[in-house]
Enzyme design. Sequence first.
Site, PDB file in Angstrom:
ATOM      1  N   GLY A  11       3.882 -34.593  12.470  1.00  0.00           N
ATOM      2  CA  GLY A  11       4.893 -33.937  13.318  1.00  0.00           C
ATOM      3  C   GLY A  11       4.509 -32.485  13.530  1.00  0.00           C
ATOM      4  N   HIS A  38      13.932 -32.632   7.881  1.00  0.00           N
ATOM      5  CA  HIS A  38      15.376 -32.366   8.067  1.00  0.00           C
ATOM      6  C   HIS A  38      15.928 -33.150   9.259  1.00  0.00           C
ATOM      7  CE1 HIS A  38      13.562 -29.409  10.868  1.00  0.00           C
ATOM      8  NE2 HIS A  38      14.618 -29.707  11.600  1.00  0.00           N
ATOM      9  N   ASP A  43       1.045 -36.177  15.831  1.00  0.00           N
ATOM     10  CA  ASP A  43       2.390 -36.139  16.429  1.00  0.00           C
ATOM     11  C   ASP A  43       2.483 -37.249  17.470  1.00  0.00           C
ATOM     12  OD1 ASP A  43       4.933 -35.176  17.701  1.00  0.00           O
ATOM     13  OD2 ASP A  43       4.552 -33.393  16.495  1.00  0.00           O
TER      14      ASP A  43
HETATM   15  C1  LIG Z   1      11.239 -30.059  14.598  1.00  0.00           C
HETATM   16  S1  LIG Z   1       9.673 -30.435  15.262  1.00  0.00           S
HETATM   17  C2  LIG Z   1       8.528 -29.623  14.183  1.00  0.00           C
HETATM   18  C3  LIG Z   1       7.218 -29.353  14.829  1.00  0.00           C
HETATM   19  C4  LIG Z   1       6.218 -28.542  13.962  1.00  0.00           C
HETATM   20  N1  LIG Z   1       5.943 -29.180  12.710  1.00  0.00           N
HETATM   21  C5  LIG Z   1       6.704 -27.135  13.758  1.00  0.00           C
HETATM   22  O1  LIG Z   1       7.272 -26.831  12.721  1.00  0.00           O
HETATM   23  O2  LIG Z   1       6.547 -26.332  14.682  1.00  0.00           O
HETATM   24  C6  LIG Z   1       9.483 -32.112  14.758  1.00  0.00           C
HETATM   25  C7  LIG Z   1       8.210 -32.755  15.259  1.00  0.00           C
HETATM   26  O3  LIG Z   1       8.191 -34.122  14.818  1.00  0.00           O
HETATM   27  C8  LIG Z   1       7.608 -34.900  15.840  1.00  0.00           C
HETATM   28  N2  LIG Z   1       7.995 -36.309  15.689  1.00  0.00           N
HETATM   29  C9  LIG Z   1       9.215 -36.870  15.940  1.00  0.00           C
HETATM   30  N3  LIG Z   1       9.176 -38.191  15.696  1.00  0.00           N
HETATM   31  C10 LIG Z   1       7.914 -38.469  15.280  1.00  0.00           C
HETATM   32  C11 LIG Z   1       7.265 -39.669  14.892  1.00  0.00           C
HETATM   33  N4  LIG Z   1       7.919 -40.833  14.873  1.00  0.00           N
HETATM   34  N5  LIG Z   1       5.957 -39.615  14.528  1.00  0.00           N
HETATM   35  C12 LIG Z   1       5.288 -38.419  14.548  1.00  0.00           C
HETATM   36  N6  LIG Z   1       5.868 -37.246  14.898  1.00  0.00           N
HETATM   37  C13 LIG Z   1       7.160 -37.275  15.266  1.00  0.00           C
HETATM   38  C14 LIG Z   1       8.178 -34.266  17.103  1.00  0.00           C
HETATM   39  O4  LIG Z   1       7.436 -34.634  18.258  1.00  0.00           O
HETATM   40  C15 LIG Z   1       8.097 -32.788  16.778  1.00  0.00           C
HETATM   41  O5  LIG Z   1       6.880 -32.220  17.167  1.00  0.00           O
END
Ligand SMILES: C[S@@+](CC[C@H](N)C(=O)[O-])C[C@H]1O[C@@H](n2cnc3c(N)ncnc32)[C@H](O)[C@@H]1O
Length: 361
Positions: free
Chosen positions: A206, A267, A229
Amino acid sequence: MALQNDEQTRVLLNSQAHILNQAYSFVKSMSLKCAIELEIPDIINRHGAPMSLSELVDALYVSKERSQHVYRLMSFLVHTGFFVTQSLSSTTSVDGEEKEGYMLTPVSQLLLKEESFNIAPLFLVFLDPIMMDPWQNMSKWFRNENDINPFQTTHGKMAYELAVTEPKLNQSINEGMASDGRLVASVILKHCKSIFEGLDSVVDVGGGTGTFARCIAEAFPNLSYINFDLPQVVNGLEGSKNLSFVGGDMFEAIPKAQAILFKWVLHNWSDEECIGILKRCKEAIPTKENGGKVIIIEMVVNESGNKTLETQLLFDMFELTLATGRQRSEKDWAKLFHDACFSDYKLYPVLGLRSVIEVYP
Ligand SMILES: C[S@@+](CC[C@H](N)C(=O)[O-])C[C@H]1O[C@@H](n2cnc3c(N)ncnc32)[C@H](O)[C@@H]1O
């Protein structure tokens, strides 16, 4: 209700004032949003000296009649700590009448486009109408058995599903998250660099568009770093010698590595979902003796009742509206790690509202 005595009158009026203050709490965020959209912090910064109201009004290209309203906006933002006023020297005083000019504070410095830690894109995502509309439906959602969260009640989909079909939303979420990465990476590299020392590979699950990933991969050229991601987030992104972008779904598979990192991801997910994700991580990393670990960057809700707690609770409400997750106390995190069959953890409270947690298999 008849008023019995002075004390009762005092309590009543204080209560009324408290309710009215709460009714207009959104004015704080919306006024700041307006200032960012008008580029007021950048304009004052470019001016390079205390900026009088008339100079600001000219630079904003708004009509002179708007000047008194710009004054009201600025007075509010001075009150909330985004600007300060300073005496104008007689040489800079524009018409001899204006005595004070506006200056930035350390807080508004963080909103400058040219500032590498600029957090304005993240601030603006939180206030995007798509993110704000669900708040109008929170009570409707509480009374409805079917929807997962008020976001789904409002938009019929979960946020990450909507991002697939709404490129503008996808872009603003990604830009918002990216704007947080550089500051967090800088603090970690200064205060707990040891977390990455000795590692040969990391998967940042992610990881968004990889701002954090790029900083860490650059600081550790021998570390092989995968930024993992959803495909809509990483498709088309170019890596470097030791950084690659991989699209996938963490609920299906997580690439193997010595350490798996989650920055501001868990979270978003419920305890059950996190336990599933963490168990999948345990299969993807080596034993503790061989350096295997999970690195988590998240809030650890601190119940000591200060300003940090209020912000952490605000973020918890945000999760309630938009996701299935929540903000967790240390006790909540410890239970999660235990339930996912991890043996121990170490907490580094080095990131203000957030902490770094190393979790060992
Ligand atoms: C709140 S953001 C955090 C992004 C990054 N880690 C940061 O702190 O800037 C959550 C991330 O989780 C990714 N995400 C959501 N569902 C996911 C999944 N099933 N598999 C992989 N990534 C996922 C989203 O695309 C997003 O980029």
